[in-house]
Design a protein around this motif. Structure first.
Motif, PDB file in Angstrom:
ATOM      1  N   ASP A  75       0.828  -1.209   0.000  1.00  0.00           N
ATOM      2  CA  ASP A  75       0.000   0.000   0.000  1.00  0.00           C
ATOM      3  C   ASP A  75       0.863   1.260   0.000  1.00  0.00           C
ATOM      4  N   ASP A  76       1.905   1.269   0.828  1.00  0.00           N
ATOM      5  CA  ASP A  76       2.767   2.447   0.887  1.00  0.00           C
ATOM      6  C   ASP A  76       3.631   2.587  -0.365  1.00  0.00           C
ATOM      7  N   LEU A  77       4.089   1.476  -0.915  1.00  0.00           N
ATOM      8  CA  LEU A  77       4.833   1.528  -2.174  1.00  0.00           C
ATOM      9  C   LEU A  77       3.960   2.076  -3.298  1.00  0.00           C
ATOM     10  N   THR A  78       2.721   1.625  -3.348  1.00  0.00           N
ATOM     11  CA  THR A  78       1.796   2.055  -4.399  1.00  0.00           C
ATOM     12  C   THR A  78       1.515   3.551  -4.288  1.00  0.00           C
ATOM     13  N   SER A  79       1.249   4.005  -3.073  1.00  0.00           N
ATOM     14  CA  SER A  79       0.969   5.429  -2.872  1.00  0.00           C
ATOM     15  C   SER A  79       2.165   6.293  -3.274  1.00  0.00           C
ATOM     16  N   ALA A  80       3.369   5.852  -2.877  1.00  0.00           N
ATOM     17  CA  ALA A  80       4.568   6.639  -3.176  1.00  0.00           C
ATOM     18  C   ALA A  80       4.883   6.650  -4.666  1.00  0.00           C
ATOM     19  N   LEU A  81       4.732   5.499  -5.314  1.00  0.00           N
ATOM     20  CA  LEU A  81       5.012   5.447  -6.750  1.00  0.00           C
ATOM     21  C   LEU A  81       4.014   6.294  -7.526  1.00  0.00           C
ATOM     22  N   ASN A  82       2.741   6.180  -7.196  1.00  0.00           N
ATOM     23  CA  ASN A  82       1.734   6.982  -7.891  1.00  0.00           C
ATOM     24  C   ASN A  82       1.961   8.477  -7.649  1.00  0.00           C
ATOM     25  N   TYR A  83       2.379   8.847  -6.447  1.00  0.00           N
ATOM     26  CA  TYR A  83       2.677  10.251  -6.153  1.00  0.00           C
ATOM     27  C   TYR A  83       3.813  10.752  -7.044  1.00  0.00           C
ATOM     28  N   ALA A  84       4.910   9.986  -7.091  1.00  0.00           N
ATOM     29  CA  ALA A  84       6.068  10.409  -7.875  1.00  0.00           C
ATOM     30  C   ALA A  84       5.738  10.476  -9.361  1.00  0.00           C
ATOM     31  N   MET A  85       4.993   9.496  -9.834  1.00  0.00           N
ATOM     32  CA  MET A  85       4.620   9.484 -11.253  1.00  0.00           C
ATOM     33  C   MET A  85       3.706  10.666 -11.579  1.00  0.00           C
ATOM     34  N   GLU A  86       2.770  10.975 -10.689  1.00  0.00           N
ATOM     35  CA  GLU A  86       1.883  12.115 -10.923  1.00  0.00           C
ATOM     36  C   GLU A  86       2.662  13.426 -10.944  1.00  0.00           C
ATOM     37  N   GLN A  87       3.560  13.593  -9.981  1.00  0.00           N
ATOM     38  CA  GLN A  87       4.357  14.814  -9.912  1.00  0.00           C
ATOM     39  C   GLN A  87       5.193  15.010 -11.174  1.00  0.00           C
ATOM     40  N   ALA A  88       5.603  13.892 -11.781  1.00  0.00           N
ATOM     41  CA  ALA A  88       6.428  13.952 -12.993  1.00  0.00           C
ATOM     42  C   ALA A  88       5.593  13.982 -14.269  1.00  0.00           C
ATOM     43  N   GLY A  89       4.261  13.952 -14.134  1.00  0.00           N
ATOM     44  CA  GLY A  89       3.403  14.065 -15.300  1.00  0.00           C
ATOM     45  C   GLY A  89       3.141  12.764 -16.030  1.00  0.00           C
ATOM     46  N   HIS A  90       3.174  11.646 -15.313  1.00  0.00           N
ATOM     47  CA  HIS A  90       2.981  10.331 -15.931  1.00  0.00           C
ATOM     48  C   HIS A  90       1.735   9.638 -15.381  1.00  0.00           C
TER      49      HIS A  90
ATOM     50  N   GLU B 164      16.876   7.112 -19.252  1.00  0.00           N
ATOM     51  CA  GLU B 164      17.546   7.131 -17.954  1.00  0.00           C
ATOM     52  C   GLU B 164      17.368   8.462 -17.234  1.00  0.00           C
ATOM     53  N   ALA B 165      17.359   9.544 -17.971  1.00  0.00           N
ATOM     54  CA  ALA B 165      17.190  10.856 -17.349  1.00  0.00           C
ATOM     55  C   ALA B 165      15.816  10.979 -16.687  1.00  0.00           C
ATOM     56  N   GLU B 166      14.780  10.455 -17.351  1.00  0.00           N
ATOM     57  CA  GLU B 166      13.440  10.523 -16.781  1.00  0.00           C
ATOM     58  C   GLU B 166      13.293   9.579 -15.592  1.00  0.00           C
ATOM     59  N   ILE B 167      13.864   8.400 -15.679  1.00  0.00           N
ATOM     60  CA  ILE B 167      13.835   7.468 -14.547  1.00  0.00           C
ATOM     61  C   ILE B 167      14.508   8.099 -13.338  1.00  0.00           C
ATOM     62  N   ASP B 168      15.640   8.735 -13.559  1.00  0.00           N
ATOM     63  CA  ASP B 168      16.369   9.391 -12.472  1.00  0.00           C
ATOM     64  C   ASP B 168      15.571  10.553 -11.896  1.00  0.00           C
ATOM     65  N   ARG B 169      14.884  11.314 -12.766  1.00  0.00           N
ATOM     66  CA  ARG B 169      14.072  12.447 -12.293  1.00  0.00           C
ATOM     67  C   ARG B 169      12.943  11.975 -11.384  1.00  0.00           C
ATOM     68  N   ILE B 170      12.270  10.906 -11.792  1.00  0.00           N
ATOM     69  CA  ILE B 170      11.171  10.374 -10.977  1.00  0.00           C
ATOM     70  C   ILE B 170      11.711   9.761  -9.692  1.00  0.00           C
ATOM     71  N   SER B 171      12.852   9.108  -9.781  1.00  0.00           N
ATOM     72  CA  SER B 171      13.472   8.511  -8.599  1.00  0.00           C
ATOM     73  C   SER B 171      13.768   9.564  -7.536  1.00  0.00           C
ATOM     74  N   LYS B 172      14.184  10.756  -7.971  1.00  0.00           N
ATOM     75  CA  LYS B 172      14.516  11.822  -7.021  1.00  0.00           C
ATOM     76  C   LYS B 172      13.269  12.385  -6.346  1.00  0.00           C
ATOM     77  N   ILE B 173      12.121  12.203  -6.958  1.00  0.00           N
ATOM     78  CA  ILE B 173      10.852  12.564  -6.321  1.00  0.00           C
ATOM     79  C   ILE B 173      10.417  11.450  -5.380  1.00  0.00           C
ATOM     80  N   TYR B 174      10.537  10.216  -5.869  1.00  0.00           N
ATOM     81  CA  TYR B 174      10.049   9.058  -5.127  1.00  0.00           C
ATOM     82  C   TYR B 174      10.807   8.832  -3.812  1.00  0.00           C
ATOM     83  N   ARG B 175      12.128   8.858  -3.866  1.00  0.00           N
ATOM     84  CA  ARG B 175      12.930   8.429  -2.711  1.00  0.00           C
ATOM     85  C   ARG B 175      12.646   9.229  -1.442  1.00  0.00           C
ATOM     86  N   PRO B 176      12.727  10.548  -1.458  1.00  0.00           N
ATOM     87  CA  PRO B 176      12.445  11.268  -0.207  1.00  0.00           C
ATOM     88  C   PRO B 176      10.992  11.144   0.237  1.00  0.00           C
ATOM     89  N   TYR B 177      10.077  11.067  -0.749  1.00  0.00           N
ATOM     90  CA  TYR B 177       8.671  10.913  -0.382  1.00  0.00           C
ATOM     91  C   TYR B 177       8.439   9.568   0.307  1.00  0.00           C
TER      92      TYR B 177
END
Length: 237
Positions: free
Chosen positions: A19-34, A86-99
């Motif tokens: 549940d927490d992984l799903t919430s965090a991934l969806n948050y990061a993807m939304e913030q990045a426009g995906h 890779e640049a986009e994966i890294d951009r989303i990762s930088k949103i996901y990790r601290p969240y």
């Protein structure tokens, strides 16, 4: 056989983190426009090989990549038609990790019977540890909060050490535990865990209550699959 140390994966093995992984991934993807409406079943297929690979799998699915081939992404057999931005994966990762680090303990909890298994192992003098591809800050937070005093060592993903299924993380763990690898067992719920144990020269026990199905584990082929915490304790002891 009776082992002197048991090394556990975290997600899908000792903790239900979906549940927490799903919430965090969806948050990061939304913030990045995906695309950001993935459910827990989708996310279970994404994770197992660390954050970078999970995001790569999510972006690949967004582009039409089939779920049944996702486990090849992040391996030497990675298909050429998956996402390679890779640049986009890294951009989303930088949103996901601290969240995720600050939201990893909202709905997460131990699987049924796992705390009792750990207490029983420790009462028998069997050392216990966690080796996970989850980012290390989250691993340390969850071990302290959910399993305080139940593990002799815990290690998550760090930049300076190769992630599973490479044996490096397990090797570091064995140095701390000071137990020969042939007297240790690795416990996990996925193909990554199965390969990790084999690459580390250790026996492997697979659990079927996590991110992969019993049928999937049988096809690996996993040598020992358990379906309850009681069976797990018996297999270790």
């Amino acid at each position: 056989m009776s082992y002197k140390a048991a090394i556990f994966d975290m997600d899908g093995t000792i903790l239900n983190t979906l549940d927490d992984l799903t919430s965090a991934l969806n948050y990061a993807m939304e913030q990045a426009g995906h695309e950001h409406d993935f459910n827990v079943k989708n996310v279970a297929a994404f994770f197992g090989s660390g954050v970078y690979v999970a995001i790569k799998r999510a972006l690949s699915v967004e582009q039409g990549f089939p779920y049944e081939k996702l486990d090849k992404i992040g391996t030497p057999e990675e298909p050429s038609d998956c996402c390679h931005d890779e640049a986009e994966i890294d951009r989303i990762s930088k949103i996901y990790r601290p969240y995720y680090d600050s939201h990893c303990d909202i709905k997460t909890g131990p699987y049924s019977g796992i705390p009792e298994v750990l207490k029983a192992l420790r009462s028998k003098g069997i050392k216990t540890a966690v080796v996970s591809n989850k980012p290390d800050p989250a691993v340390q937070t969850l071990v302290d909060d959910k399993f305080n005093g139940m593990f002799d060592f815990a290690l998550g993903e760090k930049d300076q050490i190769r992630r599973k299924p490479a044996p490096d993380m397990v090797n570091e763990c064995l140095c701390v535990l000071e137990v020969p690898r042939d007297e240790c067992v690795y416990i996990g719920d996925s193909e990554v865990d199965f390969e990790t144990g084999k690459n580390s020269g250790m026996d492997v026990i697979s659990v079927d209550w996590g991110f992969r199905t019993h049928e999937y584990l049988e096809a690996l082929p996993a040598e020992k699959i358990v379906s309850t915490a009681e069976d797990l304790l018996e297999a270790i002891c």
